[in-house]
Design a protein around this motif. Structure first.
Motif, PDB file in Angstrom:
ATOM      1  N   TYR A  27       0.970  -1.071  -0.202  1.00 42.13           N
ATOM      2  CA  TYR A  27       0.143  -0.458  -0.537  1.00 42.13           C
ATOM      3  C   TYR A  27       0.819   1.404   0.141  1.00 42.13           C
ATOM      4  O   TYR A  27       2.119   1.158   0.586  1.00 42.13           O
ATOM      5  N   GLU A  85       0.189   5.835   0.070  1.00 38.86           N
ATOM      6  CA  GLU A  85      -0.886   6.788   1.290  1.00 38.86           C
ATOM      7  C   GLU A  85      -2.382   5.537   1.709  1.00 38.86           C
ATOM      8  O   GLU A  85      -3.063   6.038   0.824  1.00 38.86           O
ATOM      9  N   ARG A  99      -3.941   3.223   0.311  1.00 38.45           N
ATOM     10  CA  ARG A  99      -4.011   2.224  -1.638  1.00 38.45           C
ATOM     11  C   ARG A  99      -3.289   0.796  -1.793  1.00 38.45           C
ATOM     12  O   ARG A  99      -1.855   1.719  -1.879  1.00 38.45           O
ATOM     13  N   GLN A 136      -7.441  10.094   5.029  1.00 44.99           N
ATOM     14  CA  GLN A 136      -8.287   9.418   4.083  1.00 44.99           C
ATOM     15  C   GLN A 136      -8.991   8.375   4.709  1.00 44.99           C
ATOM     16  O   GLN A 136     -10.489   7.855   4.629  1.00 44.99           O
ATOM     17  N   GLY A 183      -5.384  -0.266  -6.451  1.00 48.05           N
ATOM     18  CA  GLY A 183      -6.602   1.235  -5.921  1.00 48.05           C
ATOM     19  C   GLY A 183      -7.400   1.043  -4.850  1.00 48.05           C
ATOM     20  O   GLY A 183      -7.678   2.034  -4.245  1.00 48.05           O
ATOM     21  N   SER A 184      -7.498   0.065  -4.459  1.00 51.55           N
ATOM     22  CA  SER A 184      -8.668   0.251  -3.129  1.00 51.55           C
ATOM     23  C   SER A 184      -7.558   0.525  -2.178  1.00 51.55           C
ATOM     24  O   SER A 184      -6.975   0.469  -1.672  1.00 51.55           O
ATOM     25  N   THR A 185      -8.848   0.540  -0.519  1.00 49.77           N
ATOM     26  CA  THR A 185      -7.905   1.006   0.592  1.00 49.77           C
ATOM     27  C   THR A 185      -7.806  -0.038   1.246  1.00 49.77           C
ATOM     28  O   THR A 185      -7.982  -0.832   1.118  1.00 49.77           O
ATOM     29  N   GLN A 226     -12.784   0.771   0.547  1.00 51.96           N
ATOM     30  CA  GLN A 226     -13.510   1.151  -0.965  1.00 51.96           C
ATOM     31  C   GLN A 226     -12.290   0.613  -1.821  1.00 51.96           C
ATOM     32  O   GLN A 226     -11.582   0.424  -2.000  1.00 51.96           O
ATOM     33  N   THR A 227     -13.470   0.543  -3.463  1.00 49.22           N
ATOM     34  CA  THR A 227     -12.531   0.438  -4.186  1.00 49.22           C
ATOM     35  C   THR A 227     -11.813   1.660  -5.180  1.00 49.22           C
ATOM     36  O   THR A 227     -12.336   2.701  -4.754  1.00 49.22           O
ATOM     37  N   ASP A 228     -11.386   0.831  -6.122  1.00 52.82           N
ATOM     38  CA  ASP A 228     -10.236   2.084  -6.960  1.00 52.82           C
ATOM     39  C   ASP A 228     -11.723   2.960  -7.415  1.00 52.82           C
ATOM     40  O   ASP A 228     -11.647   4.337  -6.874  1.00 52.82           O
TER      41      ASP A 228
END
Length: 299
Positions: A86, A88, A90, A182, A256-258, A276-278
């Protein structure tokens, strides 16, 4: 409150599933793996994940080296390591390798990046041990690493894992503050959509799950924690690493997901996995601790 909706049945804590091999860029991956009860006689002699900075390609880019290594105390019928990286908060990359009749697995990747950033990687190391009379047991371990990279036009490129100097502490605060903001924003969106009361749960980011390698998860015994952690990784492999079952039956890439948030209910035997997805779609996975089912609520 768990909202009623369309449920996709996922992998359970303990079960038997066929292995389907898919060739992707000459690297076979498994469609699933199954967590089995722990083997008290088999342990990991070593398990580690590391992030190091190699070189600066030019003024705008630098190269990072990402490694995951593990060795079991004996050869296992099946070995698998799974790693998430990951930046940041993501997901930017994944690694997974499985082998039969071996004790060790080594994975590594190099990638280029730019600008300052906080990188986190967590790995799950797994071994499946077979005995006569169809007795199957397992061994598992987790490892973690992080790296702060400071790429400022005003100073030379530098990196650190733990802040020591005042300048490093200032950068750590800046990068971590952005990550917390975020998390708070995404978390608020998800709990609003699924009508979740956060005060009813113990909340653990996936990147902190390794802290429970030797101690129990809140509200659970050590034995329950071991099984729960195995179930979490089993579900994440099938329903996160291999692709996210998004709305309308579509499968989305996890890139890109969290970072998934694990919400362990304080009173009832289940936990939620939220991310959450991208594309911004909120996902909720449900794991019932006393039942061999993980399910997804697409609302």
């Amino acid at each position: 409150m768990i909202k009623k909706g369309h449920y996709i049945i996922m992998i359970g804590l303990i079960g038997v599933f066929a292995l389907i091999l898919v060739n992707t860029n000459s690297n076979p991956i498994r469609e699933s793996f199954t967590y089995f009860p722990p083997d008290p006689d088999v342990t990991f002699e070593s398990a580690s994940t590391s992030l190091t900075i190699l070189t600066q390609e030019d003024e705008d880019e630098y190269t990072l080296n990402w490694k995951s290594e593990s060795t079991l105390s004996e050869s296992a019928y099946l070995r698998q390591d799974l790693s998430f990286l990951y930046e940041e908060g993501r997901l930017i990359d994944t690694m997974s390798t499985w082998k039969e009749n071996t004790a060790s697995i080594n994975q590594k990747k190099k990638f280029t990046s730019e600008d300052s950033g906080h990188y986190e990687t967590i790995s799950y190391h797994y071994g499946e041990i077979h005995y006569p009379n169809d007795v199957i047991k397992s061994a598992q371990e987790m490892s973690y690493d992080q790296l702060y990279v400071i790429d400022s036009p005003m100073t030379p490129l530098e990196s650190f894992k733990t802040a020591h100097t005042e300048e490093e502490k200032e950068w750590e605060f800046i990068l971590d503050h952005a990550l917390v903001q975020q998390f708070q924003h995404v978390f608020k969106e998800i709990i609003t959509e699924y009508q979740i009361r956060p005060e009813d749960y113990y909340i653990i980011p996936l990147t902190e799950l390794h802290l429970y390698q030797e101690k129990a998860l809140p509200g659970l015994s050590k034995e329950q924690s071991t099984d729960t952690i195995g179930g979490i990784w089993e579900g994440l492999y099938r329903n996160y690493f291999l692709g996210i079952q998004a709305s309308e039956g579509q499968t989305a890439s996890p890139i890109g997901s969290t970072i998934p948030l694990l919400l362990l209910h304080k009173q009832s035997p289940y936990l939620l996995v939220l991310f959450q997805t991208d594309s911004g779609e909120n996902i909720q996975l449900i794991q019932y601790l006393n039942e061999p089912i993980l399910s997804q609520d697409n609302n």
